[in-house]
Every structure is written in structure tokens, then in C-alpha cells.
Design a protein around this motif. Structure first.
Motif, PDB file in Angstrom:
ATOM      1  N   GLY A   1       9.839 -51.798   4.119  1.00  0.00           N
ATOM      2  CA  GLY A   1       9.587 -52.983   3.313  1.00  0.00           C
ATOM      3  C   GLY A   1       9.669 -52.732   1.817  1.00  0.00           C
ATOM      4  N   LYS A   2      10.109 -51.530   1.442  1.00  0.00           N
ATOM      5  CA  LYS A   2      10.292 -51.152   0.022  1.00  0.00           C
ATOM      6  C   LYS A   2       8.984 -51.205  -0.765  1.00  0.00           C
ATOM      7  CE  LYS A   2      14.698 -50.812   0.819  1.00  0.00           C
ATOM      8  NZ  LYS A   2      15.329 -49.467   0.962  1.00  0.00           N
ATOM      9  N   ASN A   3       7.870 -50.964  -0.091  1.00  0.00           N
ATOM     10  CA  ASN A   3       6.601 -50.918  -0.792  1.00  0.00           C
ATOM     11  C   ASN A   3       6.468 -49.611  -1.571  1.00  0.00           C
ATOM     12  OD1 ASN A   3       4.864 -53.338   0.246  1.00  0.00           O
ATOM     13  ND2 ASN A   3       5.892 -52.539   2.068  1.00  0.00           N
ATOM     14  N   GLN A   4       5.697 -49.650  -2.623  1.00  0.00           N
ATOM     15  CA  GLN A   4       5.492 -48.482  -3.463  1.00  0.00           C
ATOM     16  C   GLN A   4       4.240 -47.728  -3.024  1.00  0.00           C
ATOM     17  OE1 GLN A   4       7.724 -47.521  -5.961  1.00  0.00           O
ATOM     18  NE2 GLN A   4       8.921 -49.145  -4.963  1.00  0.00           N
ATOM     19  N   PHE A   5       4.328 -46.395  -3.022  1.00  0.00           N
ATOM     20  CA  PHE A   5       3.205 -45.549  -2.640  1.00  0.00           C
ATOM     21  C   PHE A   5       2.701 -44.769  -3.844  1.00  0.00           C
ATOM     22  CE2 PHE A   5       5.974 -45.818   1.127  1.00  0.00           C
ATOM     23  CZ  PHE A   5       5.081 -46.321   2.055  1.00  0.00           C
ATOM     24  N   TYR A   6       1.394 -44.522  -3.832  1.00  0.00           N
ATOM     25  CA  TYR A   6       0.808 -43.639  -4.834  1.00  0.00           C
ATOM     26  C   TYR A   6      -0.127 -42.673  -4.104  1.00  0.00           C
ATOM     27  CZ  TYR A   6      -1.680 -41.917  -8.931  1.00  0.00           C
ATOM     28  OH  TYR A   6      -2.218 -41.113  -9.894  1.00  0.00           O
ATOM     29  N   GLU A   7       0.147 -41.371  -4.223  1.00  0.00           N
ATOM     30  CA  GLU A   7      -0.625 -40.366  -3.511  1.00  0.00           C
ATOM     31  C   GLU A   7      -1.775 -39.823  -4.356  1.00  0.00           C
ATOM     32  OE1 GLU A   7       1.903 -37.984  -0.305  1.00  0.00           O
ATOM     33  OE2 GLU A   7       2.658 -37.656  -2.342  1.00  0.00           O
ATOM     34  N   ILE A   8      -2.910 -39.587  -3.690  1.00  0.00           N
ATOM     35  CA  ILE A   8      -4.023 -38.908  -4.346  1.00  0.00           C
ATOM     36  C   ILE A   8      -4.433 -37.719  -3.479  1.00  0.00           C
ATOM     37  CG2 ILE A   8      -4.874 -40.994  -5.484  1.00  0.00           C
ATOM     38  CD1 ILE A   8      -7.089 -41.099  -3.382  1.00  0.00           C
ATOM     39  N   ASP A   9      -4.818 -36.626  -4.116  1.00  0.00           N
ATOM     40  CA  ASP A   9      -5.270 -35.442  -3.386  1.00  0.00           C
ATOM     41  C   ASP A   9      -6.639 -35.685  -2.764  1.00  0.00           C
ATOM     42  OD1 ASP A   9      -2.988 -34.105  -4.099  1.00  0.00           O
ATOM     43  OD2 ASP A   9      -3.916 -32.945  -5.708  1.00  0.00           O
ATOM     44  N   VAL A  10      -6.799 -35.279  -1.517  1.00  0.00           N
ATOM     45  CA  VAL A  10      -8.099 -35.330  -0.854  1.00  0.00           C
ATOM     46  C   VAL A  10      -8.419 -33.930  -0.331  1.00  0.00           C
ATOM     47  CG1 VAL A  10      -7.950 -37.765  -0.209  1.00  0.00           C
ATOM     48  CG2 VAL A  10      -7.038 -36.028   1.343  1.00  0.00           C
ATOM     49  N   VAL A  11      -9.700 -33.614  -0.285  1.00  0.00           N
ATOM     50  CA  VAL A  11     -10.118 -32.310   0.222  1.00  0.00           C
ATOM     51  C   VAL A  11     -10.149 -32.355   1.741  1.00  0.00           C
ATOM     52  CG1 VAL A  11     -11.937 -30.562   0.222  1.00  0.00           C
ATOM     53  CG2 VAL A  11     -11.472 -31.885  -1.855  1.00  0.00           C
ATOM     54  N   TYR A  12      -9.441 -31.423   2.355  1.00  0.00           N
ATOM     55  CA  TYR A  12      -9.234 -31.437   3.798  1.00  0.00           C
ATOM     56  C   TYR A  12      -9.677 -30.116   4.415  1.00  0.00           C
ATOM     57  CZ  TYR A  12      -6.512 -31.452   8.201  1.00  0.00           C
ATOM     58  OH  TYR A  12      -6.109 -31.374   9.509  1.00  0.00           O
TER      59      TYR A  12
ATOM     60  N   ILE B   1       0.490 -48.942  -2.467  1.00  0.00           N
ATOM     61  CA  ILE B   1      -0.352 -48.517  -1.356  1.00  0.00           C
ATOM     62  C   ILE B   1      -0.845 -47.119  -1.678  1.00  0.00           C
ATOM     63  CG2 ILE B   1      -0.403 -47.863   1.080  1.00  0.00           C
ATOM     64  CD1 ILE B   1       2.153 -50.357  -0.076  1.00  0.00           C
ATOM     65  N   ILE B   2      -2.144 -46.922  -1.618  1.00  0.00           N
ATOM     66  CA  ILE B   2      -2.701 -45.595  -1.879  1.00  0.00           C
ATOM     67  C   ILE B   2      -2.690 -44.796  -0.580  1.00  0.00           C
ATOM     68  CG2 ILE B   2      -4.700 -44.296  -2.697  1.00  0.00           C
ATOM     69  CD1 ILE B   2      -3.317 -46.076  -4.807  1.00  0.00           C
ATOM     70  N   VAL B   3      -2.144 -43.593  -0.643  1.00  0.00           N
ATOM     71  CA  VAL B   3      -2.137 -42.704   0.521  1.00  0.00           C
ATOM     72  C   VAL B   3      -2.687 -41.347   0.099  1.00  0.00           C
ATOM     73  CG1 VAL B   3      -0.256 -43.854   1.728  1.00  0.00           C
ATOM     74  CG2 VAL B   3       0.270 -42.068   0.086  1.00  0.00           C
ATOM     75  N   GLY B   4      -3.443 -40.729   0.997  1.00  0.00           N
ATOM     76  CA  GLY B   4      -4.009 -39.425   0.696  1.00  0.00           C
ATOM     77  C   GLY B   4      -3.013 -38.311   0.950  1.00  0.00           C
ATOM     78  N   SER B   5      -3.244 -37.185   0.283  1.00  0.00           N
ATOM     79  CA  SER B   5      -2.447 -35.983   0.516  1.00  0.00           C
ATOM     80  C   SER B   5      -3.398 -34.808   0.713  1.00  0.00           C
ATOM     81  CB  SER B   5      -1.506 -35.707  -0.663  1.00  0.00           C
ATOM     82  OG  SER B   5      -0.817 -34.488  -0.460  1.00  0.00           O
ATOM     83  N   ARG B   6      -3.292 -34.167   1.872  1.00  0.00           N
ATOM     84  CA  ARG B   6      -4.189 -33.062   2.210  1.00  0.00           C
ATOM     85  C   ARG B   6      -3.704 -31.723   1.698  1.00  0.00           C
ATOM     86  NH1 ARG B   6      -3.727 -34.245   8.461  1.00  0.00           N
ATOM     87  NH2 ARG B   6      -1.635 -34.723   7.674  1.00  0.00           N
ATOM     88  N   TRP B   7      -2.460 -31.652   1.254  1.00  0.00           N
ATOM     89  CA  TRP B   7      -1.873 -30.361   0.917  1.00  0.00           C
ATOM     90  C   TRP B   7      -2.039 -30.085  -0.570  1.00  0.00           C
ATOM     91  CZ3 TRP B   7      -2.214 -29.482   5.567  1.00  0.00           C
ATOM     92  CH2 TRP B   7      -1.690 -30.303   6.553  1.00  0.00           C
ATOM     93  N   ASN B   8      -3.184 -29.524  -0.926  1.00  0.00           N
ATOM     94  CA  ASN B   8      -3.491 -29.197  -2.312  1.00  0.00           C
ATOM     95  C   ASN B   8      -4.410 -27.981  -2.348  1.00  0.00           C
ATOM     96  OD1 ASN B   8      -6.434 -30.283  -2.373  1.00  0.00           O
ATOM     97  ND2 ASN B   8      -5.241 -32.010  -1.573  1.00  0.00           N
ATOM     98  N   LYS B   9      -4.663 -27.460  -3.525  1.00  0.00           N
ATOM     99  CA  LYS B   9      -5.396 -26.202  -3.682  1.00  0.00           C
ATOM    100  C   LYS B   9      -6.847 -26.288  -3.225  1.00  0.00           C
ATOM    101  CE  LYS B   9      -2.536 -24.563  -7.521  1.00  0.00           C
ATOM    102  NZ  LYS B   9      -2.525 -24.141  -8.954  1.00  0.00           N
ATOM    103  N   LYS B  10      -7.410 -27.488  -3.179  1.00  0.00           N
ATOM    104  CA  LYS B  10      -8.812 -27.634  -2.796  1.00  0.00           C
ATOM    105  C   LYS B  10      -9.011 -27.681  -1.280  1.00  0.00           C
ATOM    106  CE  LYS B  10     -10.098 -30.138  -7.006  1.00  0.00           C
ATOM    107  NZ  LYS B  10     -10.682 -31.400  -7.539  1.00  0.00           N
TER     108      LYS B  10
END
Length: 221
Positions: free
Chosen positions: A182-193, A108-117
Motif C-alpha cells: 500500500g506504499k505506506n511509510q515506515f519508521y523504525e525505532i530500536d527496542v531492547v530485546y 507506521i512505527i515498527v520496532g527493531s530488535r537488532w541493536n547494541k542494547k
């Protein structure tokens, strides 16, 4: 692969034209479903004047969670992308989401807002997000950086199997909790927030944070 993009909105007349322009640049294999959650401004009339997307009007304000659940009933694609329509996160991240989703099988792709951009600012909302994220990782034994980010991509059948019930902002934590259980796997990507202020249309309130924490604890225990 084909995708349905579900976007709940409420009273977004100030930025809605910009949102629609961004959405028109997306690939044609993305079905766009916009749920107007009983807006009381000019949102409905703006949406009624466009011919590109599937529009659903709630007769009254039901909440973000209810709008997402309603929108999911109109999905015709095999995969779902979730985004908010407030433009705190730009729609131009969607190709990046799709690329990650198609390269990371069974994730499952989930965004992450906490990044340098990003420019989230340091206030009670920011620290509240960090606290909720910290508690979630302990409870659900995950290593995620932003469990409340609105950006997600997942299989339609998986989404429907969650049987989501939250009618408000708790929908995000309900979804993440059930996926983690449900033991699903996550993969985070950086998003600009770029966080909005209350006078710019920010709608999250303190009571929403209480509901989010309660939902997280209830589903775990």
C-alpha cells in the motif's frame, strides 16, 4: 491522541504478574486489551483477578494472528499499538513508540530488535530472521531491519483496512507485506530485546518460518 494496546498471550503464568505490573505504569490514555489464547496453565485465573484491563478469553488456542484480529474488534481508540506479552521486549518502550508515532506523521512505527542494547544471541532463529528480512526488502523494495518485530503502532482505520487473515505467527509478515504494498511509510525505532529459549516459553517453531515465507511470497505474487 488515544491508543489501544493489543497483547496476545498464551501460557505465560511465569511472567504474567511482571507484565501486569509494567502495564499498570502506562498512561491512562492507553486502553490495554489482553487476549488469553486458550491458555492451559494459570494464566486465566491470574487475569481474572485483576481489574485494570480489558480481558478476552479464547475458548481454545486459536493462534497469535487470530488473537490479534479478535482483540482489534474491541478497540475503542483511534490508534493501535501491538506488542507481545512474553516480555522479550519490555513494555517501558511504549512511551518511546508513542513519541515517535506522534512526531512522524503518516508513518507506521515498527520496532527493531537488532541493536547494541539487545541480546538476541546467534542461533538458527537469528539467522532465519535475517534471511526473511533480506528477502522481504528485495521483494517489497524496502530498507527495513526487522520486519518480524512484534512492535507496531498505526492508525486503527488503516489496521482494519488490511483485512488480516493469518491465524498464526504469519500475522506479522502479512501485516508488513500489505502495508508495503500500500506504499505506506515506515519508521523504525530500536527496542531492547532479550530472546527466550524454548524451555523458557519460546513458542516459534520451524513450521512457523515456512508459513511466514509462504505468506510473504503469496502476497507479493
Amino acid at each position: 491522541m488515544n491508543y489501544s494496546l493489543i497483547i496476545p498471550i498464551y501460557n505465560e503464568e511465569k511472567t504474567l504478574d511482571k507484565l501486569l505490573i509494567q502495564l499498570q505504569t502506562l498512561s491512562k490514555n492507553i486502553e490495554v486489551i489482553i487476549i488469553n489464547d486458550g491458555s492451559t496453565d494459570k494464566t486465566k485465573s491470574i487475569l481474572d483477578n485483576q481489574n485494570y484491563f480489558k480481558i478476552i478469553h479464547n475458548s481454545k488456542n486459536l493462534g497469535k494472528g487470530s488473537s490479534i484480529i479478535i482483540g482489534s474488534k474491541y478497540v475503542e481508540s483511534d490508534n493501535i499499538i501491538l506488542m507481545d506479552g512474553d516480555l522479550e521486549i519490555n513494555m517501558n518502550c511504549i512511551p518511546q513508540i508513542i513519541k515517535a508515532y506522534e512526531s512522524k506523521t503518516d508513518c507506521i512505527i515498527v520496532g527493531s530488535r537488532w541493536n547494541k542494547k539487545s541480546r538476541p544471541g546467534k542461533n538458527i532463529n537469528t539467522y532465519g530472521n535475517f534471511l526473511i528480512n533480506y528477502i522481504f526488502n528485495i521483494l517489497y523494495k524496502t530498507v527495513l531491519s526487522d520486519v518480524l518485530c512484534c512492535v507496531k503502532a498505526l492508525n486503527r482505520n488503516l489496521f482494519k483496512s488490511l483485512k488480516l487473515e493469518s491465524n498464526n505467527f504469519s500475522i506479522e509478515i502479512e501485516m508488513m507485506s500489505k502495508l508495503a504494498l500500500g506504499k505506506n511509510q515506515f519508521y523504525e525505532i530500536d527496542v531492547v530485546y532479550n530472546r527466550r529459549k524454548t524451555n523458557e516459553g519460546k513458542k516459534l517453531k520451524m513450521i512457523d518460518s515456512v508459513n511466514i515465507i509462504w505468506t510473504m511470497l503469496k502476497l507479493k505474487f
